[in-house]
Design an enzyme around this catalytic site. Structure first.
Site, PDB file in Angstrom:
ATOM      1  N   LYS A  77      -2.072  -6.600  -4.183  1.00 39.58           N
ATOM      2  CA  LYS A  77      -1.922  -5.190  -3.572  1.00 39.58           C
ATOM      3  C   LYS A  77      -3.475  -4.362  -3.281  1.00 39.58           C
ATOM      4  O   LYS A  77      -3.883  -4.715  -3.668  1.00 39.58           O
ATOM      5  CB  LYS A  77      -1.346  -3.586  -4.138  1.00 39.58           C
ATOM      6  CG  LYS A  77       0.248  -4.021  -4.588  1.00 39.58           C
ATOM      7  CD  LYS A  77       0.847  -3.057  -4.879  1.00 39.58           C
ATOM      8  CE  LYS A  77       2.370  -2.805  -5.118  1.00 39.58           C
ATOM      9  NZ  LYS A  77       3.321  -2.232  -5.867  1.00 39.58           N
ATOM     10  N   ARG A  96       5.757  -6.918 -12.456  1.00 41.48           N
ATOM     11  CA  ARG A  96       6.109  -7.402 -10.916  1.00 41.48           C
ATOM     12  C   ARG A  96       5.102  -7.883 -10.518  1.00 41.48           C
ATOM     13  O   ARG A  96       4.200  -7.423 -10.099  1.00 41.48           O
ATOM     14  CB  ARG A  96       6.236  -5.900 -10.411  1.00 41.48           C
ATOM     15  CG  ARG A  96       7.430  -6.445  -9.302  1.00 41.48           C
ATOM     16  CD  ARG A  96       8.294  -5.528  -7.942  1.00 41.48           C
ATOM     17  NE  ARG A  96       8.907  -5.629  -7.283  1.00 41.48           N
ATOM     18  CZ  ARG A  96       8.259  -6.546  -6.162  1.00 41.48           C
ATOM     19  NH1 ARG A  96       6.516  -6.314  -5.938  1.00 41.48           N
ATOM     20  NH2 ARG A  96       8.751  -6.626  -4.992  1.00 41.48           N
TER      21      ARG A  96
HETATM   22  N1  PMM Z   1       5.947  -2.712  -5.402  1.00 42.33           N
HETATM   23  C1  PMM Z   1       6.564  -3.010  -3.891  1.00 42.33           C
HETATM   24  C2  PMM Z   1       7.583  -3.756  -4.135  1.00 42.33           C
HETATM   25  N2  PMM Z   1       8.552  -3.114  -5.107  1.00 42.33           N
HETATM   26  N3  PMM Z   1       8.873  -2.570  -7.192  1.00 42.33           N
HETATM   27  C3  PMM Z   1       9.095  -1.869  -8.604  1.00 42.33           C
HETATM   28  N4  PMM Z   1       9.465  -1.759  -9.685  1.00 42.33           N
HETATM   29  N5  PMM Z   1       6.676  -1.521  -8.400  1.00 42.33           N
HETATM   30  C4  PMM Z   1       6.057  -1.550  -7.847  1.00 42.33           C
HETATM   31  O1  PMM Z   1       4.457  -1.399  -7.593  1.00 42.33           O
HETATM   32  C5  PMM Z   1       6.865  -2.215  -6.309  1.00 42.33           C
HETATM   33  C6  PMM Z   1       8.187  -3.067  -5.903  1.00 42.33           C
HETATM   34  C7  PMM Z   1       5.465  -3.753  -3.296  1.00 42.33           C
HETATM   35  O2  PMM Z   1       5.500  -4.601  -3.101  1.00 42.33           O
HETATM   36  P1  PMM Z   1       5.281  -6.633  -2.523  1.00 42.33           P
HETATM   37  O3  PMM Z   1       5.205  -5.887  -0.742  1.00 42.33           O
HETATM   38  O4  PMM Z   1       4.413  -7.869  -2.766  1.00 42.33           O
HETATM   39  O5  PMM Z   1       6.835  -6.272  -3.153  1.00 42.33           O
END
Ligand code: PMM
Length: 273
Positions: free
Chosen positions: A213, A253
């Protein structure tokens, strides 16, 4: 600690945008993450990057359902990353056993009752608005006090817990997530990570998504102020995973499952001595 590997079936995700946009590539990526040691695969068809436009429901379904079907049929534990009840229901029918809703039930009024009617685990993340508006809402002025993101997130996640209970979702099927990067400035993310015990105080397992991030990119910016590129933020993410493991967080995650697994293997060995 659970390692949730990210499979974004989207043309525009910030972290791995477009690389796994077709079914075959996404399934192959999921298999690779399993081989690297993922406990769960989190499959998403909507990018939540700041400013992203939403796909149609039909597009989201077309992206995620075939990937979930294929990977669940191979025995993978699958989570669907969606804010839509219709997609959650289709994903569970296709074999997903976790619904990861970044909106914590706020984006779709049918989400919580839909998930309650299944046997799926529900991840409720802290969220305030869709990506086109979330940067404007990254303020946490508490009544009568200074900016207090930890206090606000605990209160707002507490409201989501009340909503899951009202929808008939039993507590043992609920996981909470502080939502790093969602309506949060960089300093908010650090304050939340430092104050995670207060979020844990709500009494639910915690999932945390720090991987790749922008607050990590900003922390590691060069002397010219240019953020560290997305692909070069993994070590910072691993440092966070180690600290979270020590604090008893339920899951992370992540994109780099192999590196995360190495961190946890070292940590477990150190604990055993
Ligand atoms: N961050 C993203 C997408 N889904 N779900 C949860 N539970 N927690 C998160 O911090 C989260 C998520 C965004 O990140 P990406 O674009 O790398 O998927």
């Amino acid at each position: 600690m659970i390692v949730m590997g990210v499979v974004n079936v989207t043309p525009d995700s910030f972290s791995d945008g477009g690389r796994y946009a077709d079914t075959a590539a996404a399934v192959a990526h999921g298999r690779r993450l399993l081989a690297d040691g993922a406990d769960v695969l989190d499959i998403g068809g909507e990018s939540t990057r700041p400013g992203a436009t939403r796909p149609l429901v039909s597009e989201e379904l077309d992206r995620v359902v075939p990937v979930i079907e294929a990977l669940a049929a191979e025995g993978a534990i699958v989570s669907v990353d969606t804010m839509r009840a219709e997609v959650a229901a289709a994903a569970v029918a296709a074999g997903a056993t976790i619904v990861n809703d970044v909106s914590g039930g706020l984006a779709d009024p049918a989400m919580l009752t839909t998930v309650a009617a299944t046997e799926a685990t529900y991840v409720a993340m802290h969220w305030r608005a869709h990506s086109d508006r979330m940067t404007d809402l990254a303020t946490y002025d508490e009544p009568g006090g200074p900016d207090d993101v930890v206090h606000a997130v605990v209160r707002e996640l507490g409201d989501r817990v009340a909503a899951t209970r009202a929808a008939g979702l039993p507590d043992h099927r609920v996981v909470l997530d502080p939502g790093l990067g969602f309506a949060k400035r960089g300093d908010h993310n650090w304050q939340l990570l430092a104050g995670l015990d207060a979020v844990a105080g709500l009494g639910f397992p915690l999932l945390v998504g720090a991987s790749r991030k922008s607050f990590l990119g900003a922390l590691l910016a060069g002397p010219d102020g240019v953020p560290r590129p997305v692909a070069e933020r993994e070590t910072a993410g691993h440092a966070i995973t180690l600290v979270l493991a020590q604090r008893g967080v339920w899951g992370v995650r992540v994109h780099d499952v192999r590196g995360t697994r190495d961190v946890l293997t070292v940590w477990e060995q150190l604990r055993e001595g």
